[in-house]
Design an enzyme around this catalytic site. Structure first.
Site, PDB file in Angstrom:
ATOM      1  N   LYS A 171      43.199  30.947  21.362  1.00 30.23           N
ATOM      2  CA  LYS A 171      42.541  32.205  21.002  1.00 30.23           C
ATOM      3  C   LYS A 171      43.624  33.273  20.991  1.00 30.23           C
ATOM      4  CE  LYS A 171      40.905  35.787  21.893  1.00 30.23           C
ATOM      5  NZ  LYS A 171      41.372  37.037  21.289  1.00 30.23           N
ATOM      6  N   GLU A 246      50.014  34.513  33.402  1.00 32.11           N
ATOM      7  CA  GLU A 246      51.253  35.289  33.253  1.00 32.11           C
ATOM      8  C   GLU A 246      50.810  36.705  32.938  1.00 32.11           C
ATOM      9  OE1 GLU A 246      53.720  37.377  32.353  1.00 32.11           O
ATOM     10  OE2 GLU A 246      54.211  36.346  30.457  1.00 32.11           O
ATOM     11  N   CYS A 280      56.219  41.746  28.925  1.00 33.80           N
ATOM     12  CA  CYS A 280      55.800  41.524  30.319  1.00 33.80           C
ATOM     13  C   CYS A 280      56.986  41.631  31.262  1.00 33.80           C
ATOM     14  CB  CYS A 280      55.114  40.176  30.456  1.00 33.80           C
ATOM     15  SG  CYS A 280      55.920  38.867  29.559  1.00 33.80           S
ATOM     16  N   GLU A 379      52.058  48.912  35.362  1.00 34.55           N
ATOM     17  CA  GLU A 379      52.661  48.487  34.101  1.00 34.55           C
ATOM     18  C   GLU A 379      52.205  49.443  33.006  1.00 34.55           C
ATOM     19  OE1 GLU A 379      51.432  44.646  32.310  1.00 34.55           O
ATOM     20  OE2 GLU A 379      53.572  44.213  32.215  1.00 34.55           O
TER      21      GLU A 379
HETATM   22  P1  NAD Z   1      44.170  41.757  27.596  1.00 40.99           P
HETATM   23  O1  NAD Z   1      44.660  41.064  28.796  1.00 40.99           O
HETATM   24  O2  NAD Z   1      42.750  42.238  27.650  1.00 40.99           O
HETATM   25  O3  NAD Z   1      44.295  40.765  26.326  1.00 40.99           O
HETATM   26  C1  NAD Z   1      45.119  39.630  26.291  1.00 40.99           C
HETATM   27  C2  NAD Z   1      44.382  38.489  25.628  1.00 40.99           C
HETATM   28  O4  NAD Z   1      43.172  38.212  26.356  1.00 40.99           O
HETATM   29  C3  NAD Z   1      43.921  38.772  24.189  1.00 40.99           C
HETATM   30  O5  NAD Z   1      44.002  37.575  23.430  1.00 40.99           O
HETATM   31  C4  NAD Z   1      42.459  39.156  24.363  1.00 40.99           C
HETATM   32  O6  NAD Z   1      41.700  38.905  23.203  1.00 40.99           O
HETATM   33  C5  NAD Z   1      42.052  38.241  25.478  1.00 40.99           C
HETATM   34  N1  NAD Z   1      40.890  38.698  26.251  1.00 40.99           N
HETATM   35  C6  NAD Z   1      40.465  39.984  26.446  1.00 40.99           C
HETATM   36  N2  NAD Z   1      39.356  40.002  27.219  1.00 40.99           N
HETATM   37  C7  NAD Z   1      39.087  38.717  27.530  1.00 40.99           C
HETATM   38  C8  NAD Z   1      38.077  38.086  28.323  1.00 40.99           C
HETATM   39  N3  NAD Z   1      37.106  38.780  28.931  1.00 40.99           N
HETATM   40  N4  NAD Z   1      38.118  36.739  28.445  1.00 40.99           N
HETATM   41  C9  NAD Z   1      39.081  36.014  27.858  1.00 40.99           C
HETATM   42  N5  NAD Z   1      40.047  36.555  27.084  1.00 40.99           N
HETATM   43  C10 NAD Z   1      40.057  37.885  26.924  1.00 40.99           C
HETATM   44  O7  NAD Z   1      45.159  42.920  27.263  1.00 40.99           O
HETATM   45  P2  NAD Z   1      44.989  44.203  26.299  1.00 40.99           P
HETATM   46  O8  NAD Z   1      43.638  44.849  26.478  1.00 40.99           O
HETATM   47  O9  NAD Z   1      45.336  43.777  24.948  1.00 40.99           O
HETATM   48  O10 NAD Z   1      46.127  45.154  26.883  1.00 40.99           O
HETATM   49  C11 NAD Z   1      45.883  45.887  28.073  1.00 40.99           C
HETATM   50  C12 NAD Z   1      47.081  45.866  28.992  1.00 40.99           C
HETATM   51  O11 NAD Z   1      47.400  44.531  29.364  1.00 40.99           O
HETATM   52  C13 NAD Z   1      48.372  46.385  28.396  1.00 40.99           C
HETATM   53  O12 NAD Z   1      48.462  47.750  28.461  1.00 40.99           O
HETATM   54  C14 NAD Z   1      49.417  45.698  29.233  1.00 40.99           C
HETATM   55  O13 NAD Z   1      49.634  46.425  30.414  1.00 40.99           O
HETATM   56  C15 NAD Z   1      48.786  44.383  29.576  1.00 40.99           C
HETATM   57  N6  NAD Z   1      49.295  43.260  28.725  1.00 40.99           N
HETATM   58  C16 NAD Z   1      50.240  42.465  29.260  1.00 40.99           C
HETATM   59  C17 NAD Z   1      50.751  41.431  28.495  1.00 40.99           C
HETATM   60  C18 NAD Z   1      51.800  40.524  29.044  1.00 40.99           C
HETATM   61  O14 NAD Z   1      52.531  39.910  28.295  1.00 40.99           O
HETATM   62  N7  NAD Z   1      51.898  40.386  30.332  1.00 40.99           N
HETATM   63  C19 NAD Z   1      50.319  41.219  27.197  1.00 40.99           C
HETATM   64  C20 NAD Z   1      49.338  42.068  26.677  1.00 40.99           C
HETATM   65  C21 NAD Z   1      48.841  43.093  27.464  1.00 40.99           C
END
Ligand code: NAD
Length: 476
Positions: A171, A246, A280, A379
């Protein structure tokens, strides 16, 4: 309209819905992807199960190795196109996108080579027994990929899972998934059997949540925010599926007064502006020993001022952020800095031709940030570096370890004993001494502790995570 990839077929979401895809460089809609729901995820999980129990699962390791190597070569052949798609979709400069496209091919190459070297063991036991262990794939693995490095994160997690013999359901993030659909097409053309790799696009709260909760998923690999990671782990616990998380960090770069400052400066800059800080492992806290603090901040300020932020296509130093929400989040942090009197020491330039609708944020250097301030604790996920002075080695360690995260640390000093003392004491999954990131390091195990998550990806270590050990004791 981009469709889901299930069992080597392109299919629309069953409910017929789509999600718009926005170009972060100008804020304009340019494509649509399938909006998958529970039913789509279920079809993909069933396809993966059939592959695992069928041709893919039965394939001899050497044959699986050759096949993944063919996928790697095909990814290399399509390098420029993958980079172009990734750059437009994520807003990252072409230079970075090229490096990501090279990395996905390299992950498949590395893991292809490891397939037939993943041995079990024999265990000394009383003479009338022979005991051995087998490393077996979990079965069907789920992969939730974020938008910051789709190609790289797909490579490190799906490459390893396939090499270990699992069938995968992916996904990708709703904000950036087009490069992964292209990878699926390339893998299919290279001969990957139907169902070994399936990709369902859509929203996290719908498709992502459905994947985490699906009882047919035997292992989940998640990269993203701590909050979502926790929800994924809770959903997976519902059917006892192990999880690799991660979750990012607030990684310190620690500069002692005997450091080679000249060598460090460009690395410090790159560690926070790469991918507009949406990394990250971004080096987002800079701890500098007091004796060199003013000098380092002065020289780093010039580098910050010299950066150019602009549309991805122009290959600037810093591209736009991924979306309006992320831009608003970074701006909120910067307003807080202003309100609490944290000084903005230097800021980069915005290209005057950058389109109005793009989600731009120029790199910012903040000085004398109190270690307990939110700006030094959370972060931000933008090109914002919090500089913090320290007096002694003990202070540096206390500040470095003083966040809930523990992903990566950089230590800059010429003193060999201090290098090792610090490396051992710092709470972090990776430590770099007199460098940062080691150029990506496909071979190097990567992962965190605390709010940075658990489990390891990359390197050979990932293969252990994507397998489970079976012990067989034979009495004779
Ligand atoms: P997120 O964690 O919500 O999204 C990451 C992934 O999880 C996406 O594919 C999203 O579709 C999926 N996802 C979202 N809600 C979900 C749920 N309830 N169940 C399963 N999967 C789900 O991150 P975001 O909203 O895109 O970004 C928010 C913050 O997260 C950013 O500001 C940053 O601080 C952090 N982030 C970190 C990384 C990393 O590499 N560590 C990557 C993206 C975002």
């Amino acid at each position: 309209m981009h469709k889901n990839f299930i069992a080597n077929q392109w299919v629309s979401a069953l409910a017929g819905q789509t999600v718009p895809v926005i170009d972060p460089s100008n804020g304009l809609l340019y494509a649509e992807i399938a909006r998958s729901g529970e039913a789509d995820i279920d079809v993909a999980v069933r396809a993966a199960r059939a592959a695992f129990e069928g041709a893919w699962g039965r394939m001899a390791p050497a044959e699986r190795s050759r096949l993944l190597l063919r996928v790697s070569r095909a990814l290399q052949d399509n390098h420029e196109e993958l980079a172009r798609i990734e750059s437009k979709d994520t807003g990252k400069p072409m230079r970075q996108a090229r490096s990501d496209a090279a990395a996905v091919a390299r992950y498949f190459e590395f893991y292809a080579g490891a397939v037939d070297k993943l041995h079990g063991s024999t265990i000394p036991y009383p003479r009338d027994y022979t005991v051995l262990t087998l490393r077996e794939p979990h079965g069907v693995t789920g992969h939730i990929v974020p938008w910051n490095y789709p190609l790289q994160i797909f490579g490190r997690s799906v490459g390893a899972a396939l090499a270990a013999g699992n069938a995968c359901v992916v996904k990708p993030a709703e904000d950036a998934c087009l490069s992964l659909l292209k990878v699926a097409e390339i893998a299919m053309e290279a001969g990957l059997p139907a169902g070994a790799l399936n990709i369902c696009t859509g929203l996290g709260i719908e498709a992502g949540a459905a994947l985490s909760a699906h009882p047919g998923i035997d292992h989940i690999s998640f990269t993203g925010s701590p909050q979502t990671g926790q929800q994924v782990a809770l959903a997976a616990a519902g059917h006892f599926a192990p999880v690799t998380l991660e979750l990012g960090g607030k990684s310190p770069q620690i500069l002692f007064s005997d450091a080679d400052i000249e060598a460090a400066l460009p690395v410090l800059l790159n560690a926070i502006i790469q991918n507009a800080g949406q990394t990250c492992s971004a080096g987002s806290r800079l701890l500098v020993q007091r004796a060199i603090y003013a000098d380092v901040i002065g020289r780093l300020s010039e580098l910050f001022r010299g950066t150019r932020t602009g549309p991805a296509g122009d290959d600037p130093d810093c591209g736009p952020l991924i979306n309006a929400k992320q831009q608003a989040r970074v701006k909120r942090f910067l307003s807080e800095a202003e309100e609490s009197g944290v000084s903005l020491v230097a800021q980069g330039m915005l290209d005057p031709n950058a389109p109005q609708g793009g989600f731009y944020q120029t790199p910012v250097l903040l000085g004398d940030v109190p270690p307990a301030h939110r700006l030094a604790q959370e972060e931000i996920f933008g090109p914002v570096l919090a500089a913090i002075p320290f007096e002694t080695e003990a202070d540096a360690l206390r500040i470095a370890n003083g966040t809930p995260f523990g992903l990566v640390a950089g230590i800059w000093t010429q003193d060999g004993a201090r290098q090792l003392r610090m490396a051992r004491a710092v709470r972090s999954g990776q430590v770099f001494i007199n460098n940062y990131g080691a150029g990506g390091g496909v071979e190097l195990p990567f992962g965190g502790t605390g709010q940075s998550g658990y489990g390891r990806e990359k390197g050979f270590e990932a293969l252990y995570g994507f397998t489970t050990v079976k012990t067989i004791a034979i009495k004779h």
